[in-house]
Design an enzyme around this catalytic site. Sequence first.
Site, mmCIF file in Angstrom:
data_model
loop_
_atom_site.group_PDB
_atom_site.id
_atom_site.type_symbol
_atom_site.label_atom_id
_atom_site.label_comp_id
_atom_site.label_asym_id
_atom_site.label_seq_id
_atom_site.Cartn_x
_atom_site.Cartn_y
_atom_site.Cartn_z
ATOM 1 N N HIS A 1 0.755 -0.959 -0.093
ATOM 2 C CA HIS A 1 0.504 -0.191 0.173
ATOM 3 C C HIS A 1 0.676 1.190 -0.320
ATOM 4 O O HIS A 1 0.331 2.531 -0.419
ATOM 5 C CB HIS A 1 -1.197 0.274 1.065
ATOM 6 C CG HIS A 1 -1.999 -0.884 1.225
ATOM 7 N ND1 HIS A 1 -3.003 -1.665 0.565
ATOM 8 C CD2 HIS A 1 -2.192 -2.115 2.029
ATOM 9 C CE1 HIS A 1 -3.322 -2.524 0.868
ATOM 10 N NE2 HIS A 1 -2.739 -2.648 2.105
ATOM 11 N N HIS B 1 5.387 6.688 6.337
ATOM 12 C CA HIS B 1 5.613 6.479 5.573
ATOM 13 C C HIS B 1 5.220 7.311 4.374
ATOM 14 O O HIS B 1 4.488 8.402 5.085
ATOM 15 C CB HIS B 1 4.219 4.977 5.499
ATOM 16 C CG HIS B 1 3.264 5.247 6.071
ATOM 17 N ND1 HIS B 1 2.587 6.353 7.312
ATOM 18 C CD2 HIS B 1 1.960 6.007 5.552
ATOM 19 C CE1 HIS B 1 1.287 6.417 7.538
ATOM 20 N NE2 HIS B 1 1.138 6.280 6.606
ATOM 21 N N HIS C 1 2.416 9.109 1.431
ATOM 22 C CA HIS C 1 1.363 8.628 0.013
ATOM 23 C C HIS C 1 2.157 9.841 -1.083
ATOM 24 O O HIS C 1 2.526 10.790 -1.293
ATOM 25 C CB HIS C 1 0.250 9.332 0.675
ATOM 26 C CG HIS C 1 -0.284 8.382 1.930
ATOM 27 N ND1 HIS C 1 -1.330 7.485 1.682
ATOM 28 C CD2 HIS C 1 -0.055 8.754 3.453
ATOM 29 C CE1 HIS C 1 -1.172 7.292 3.073
ATOM 30 N NE2 HIS C 1 -0.451 7.752 3.791
ATOM 31 N N HIS D 1 3.578 10.794 6.141
ATOM 32 C CA HIS D 1 3.174 10.764 8.038
ATOM 33 C C HIS D 1 4.269 10.019 8.977
ATOM 34 O O HIS D 1 4.670 9.389 8.342
ATOM 35 C CB HIS D 1 2.227 9.926 7.444
ATOM 36 C CG HIS D 1 1.513 10.755 6.611
ATOM 37 N ND1 HIS D 1 -0.317 10.574 6.506
ATOM 38 C CD2 HIS D 1 0.802 12.485 6.654
ATOM 39 C CE1 HIS D 1 -0.994 10.576 5.300
ATOM 40 N NE2 HIS D 1 -0.386 12.291 6.283
ATOM 41 N N THR E 1 -5.226 6.594 8.161
ATOM 42 C CA THR E 1 -6.666 7.158 6.853
ATOM 43 C C THR E 1 -6.388 5.902 5.905
ATOM 44 O O THR E 1 -6.267 6.241 4.941
ATOM 45 C CB THR E 1 -5.245 8.545 6.104
ATOM 46 O OG1 THR E 1 -3.681 7.940 6.024
ATOM 47 C CG2 THR E 1 -5.136 9.771 6.800
ATOM 48 N N THR E 2 -6.055 5.398 6.775
ATOM 49 C CA THR E 2 -6.319 3.786 6.275
ATOM 50 C C THR E 2 -6.998 2.583 6.925
ATOM 51 O O THR E 2 -6.938 2.761 8.115
ATOM 52 C CB THR E 2 -4.391 3.139 6.111
ATOM 53 O OG1 THR E 2 -4.277 2.487 6.994
ATOM 54 C CG2 THR E 2 -4.274 3.369 4.907
#
Length: 246
Positions: free
Chosen positions: A61, A91, A93, A116, A187-188
């Site tokens: 992801h 991580h 995005h 993040h 957010t996941t």
Amino acid sequence: MTGHWSYCDDDECGPNRWPTGQHQSPINIDLGEVERKDTHDGIKFVNYDHPIQGDIVNNGHSVQMTPELRSEHPEIYGGGLDQVYRLVQYHFHWGENDNEGSEHTLGGLRYPAELHLVHQGVEDPGKLAVVGVFLQLGKEGKALSNEERVLGKLCNPETVTRVENVRLSEKLPANKRSFWRYEGSLTTPPCSEIVTWTIFTEPVTVTHDQLELFRQVQDIEKRPIKKNYRPTQNLNDRKIVHIVAN
């Protein structure tokens, strides 16, 4: 839904099917609706100058780094946070082009990527404090120099490699005294509403070539992850505060 999920809007496990609630993330930051708060209490970053090492993984992801923590833990406190929070991972995005990618939006517009830094409460581990850094296109990419060296090894899902001498301070903007704060969620999936969000108003620069390396990373279906950001969620009854530490 903490097992299989995807960012594909048409997928039966896509964002429209994720858990929801009243205090979800990410959100759009509407500057006209933000409350300003001046303070003498800025966020303190402990051991962010100390080089760390650890595993960096393509989890299908995103690209996520988990530090190998020894005695000098990277921690944050102050700036309105309710306790000391310790870094557990960071991580990224990104999007399929340089005009999209960030999860949070500013006036409805996206930066090309967002970092993040996830911290867990020391006193109350059930709470998280996530520091969000907008990544904007520029000629200088020092913030991602460690990742740039290893992303080519992480194209396949579930692959892991090591990174050394990561200085977290290089991933933060020069101005750490100005940030937006609100209460939200992961957010996941499972999208738990346990997160105090801190989003710096000043972005950090990355290069186009660095962003292209992220877009070559593959998901669990062996498809390039072209975008891995969740659509913005309703603010509902929450307030966004612009904290400026003098």
